[in-house]
Scaffold this motif. Structure first.
Motif, PDB file in Angstrom:
ATOM      1  N   ALA A 103       0.891  -1.115  -0.090  1.00 53.03           N
ATOM      2  CA  ALA A 103      -0.112   0.024  -0.016  1.00 53.03           C
ATOM      3  C   ALA A 103       0.834   1.327   0.084  1.00 53.03           C
ATOM      4  CB  ALA A 103      -1.126  -0.149   1.410  1.00 53.03           C
ATOM      5  N   SER A 117      -6.852  -1.723  -6.249  1.00 57.03           N
ATOM      6  CA  SER A 117      -7.711  -0.703  -5.543  1.00 57.03           C
ATOM      7  C   SER A 117      -6.882  -0.238  -4.209  1.00 57.03           C
ATOM      8  CB  SER A 117      -9.203  -1.555  -5.220  1.00 57.03           C
ATOM      9  OG  SER A 117      -8.713  -2.528  -4.508  1.00 57.03           O
ATOM     10  N   GLN A 118      -7.803   0.897  -3.529  1.00 54.93           N
ATOM     11  CA  GLN A 118      -7.070   1.277  -2.251  1.00 54.93           C
ATOM     12  C   GLN A 118      -5.767   1.528  -2.248  1.00 54.93           C
ATOM     13  OE1 GLN A 118      -8.798  -1.419   0.725  1.00 54.93           O
ATOM     14  NE2 GLN A 118     -10.620  -1.781  -0.221  1.00 54.93           N
ATOM     15  N   ARG A 146      -3.045   0.507  -3.462  1.00 57.25           N
ATOM     16  CA  ARG A 146      -1.872  -0.595  -3.637  1.00 57.25           C
ATOM     17  C   ARG A 146      -1.279  -0.958  -4.729  1.00 57.25           C
ATOM     18  NH1 ARG A 146      -4.724  -5.471  -2.451  1.00 57.25           N
ATOM     19  NH2 ARG A 146      -6.549  -4.642  -3.809  1.00 57.25           N
TER      20      ARG A 146
END
Length: 169
Positions: free
Chosen positions: A26, A121-122, A124
């Protein structure tokens, strides 16, 4: 998720050795990773198992599709040619690959080393590196324990992430 594109003769399972390493982290993006991976001269700064990188043709410092280069790794003096070079773009993973070779006759080693870097997503990023190898040295590397290729490529991934984070700060 996306996967590596294999040239004829290098499909995993049909070569003497295959290794695969992957990391998902991340806080980084493919665009952050790309400059350190696409500039081969940077490899020794974060991956101790690479040395003496030289570009044979092209303006550099970034690799390019078709560019020939040289580096040393795992005790092998490797001549290589970049066979895939796709910088990251929106919705498209970055890809870089090369065919490398060293030695002659019974000492000949041929490899296809490929990287895929994709945003997830998010916030990462996934970094996948895979290598297939052909030749007698590949048989010996496949049998070695601990596996030097798995461990070496994990060091490369870890160093790449660490260097990218340091460059981002």
């Amino acid at each position: 998720m996306n996967e590596i594109i294999w040239p004829q003769g290098y499909l995993p399972g049909f070569t003497e050795n295959f290794v695969s390493n992957e990391i998902i982290v991340a806080g980084l993006a493919a665009a952050d990773i790309w400059p350190l991976l696409s500039h081969a001269s940077q490899w020794p700064s974060y991956y101790a198992n690479s040395a003496n990188v030289r570009l044979h043709d092209g303006p550099g410092p970034e690799l390019q599709d078709g560019m020939r280069f040289y580096f040393e790794t795992f005790g092998f003096p490797v001549e290589a040619q970049c066979t895939e070079f796709v910088p990251p773009a929106d919705g498209q993973p970055a890809r870089i690959a090369w065919h490398g070779w060293a030695g002659e006759g019974d000492t000949r080693l041929d490899v296809h080393h490929a990287w895929l870097i994709e945003d997830l997503s998010q916030g990462r990023v996934r970094i996948l590196t895979q290598e297939t190898q052909k030749g007698k040295p590949a048989v010996e590397l496949a049998l070695a324990r601990p596996n030097p290729m798995i461990n070496g490529h994990q060091d490369w991934l870890d160093g790449l992430v660490r260097a990218t984070r340091e460059a981002s700060n």
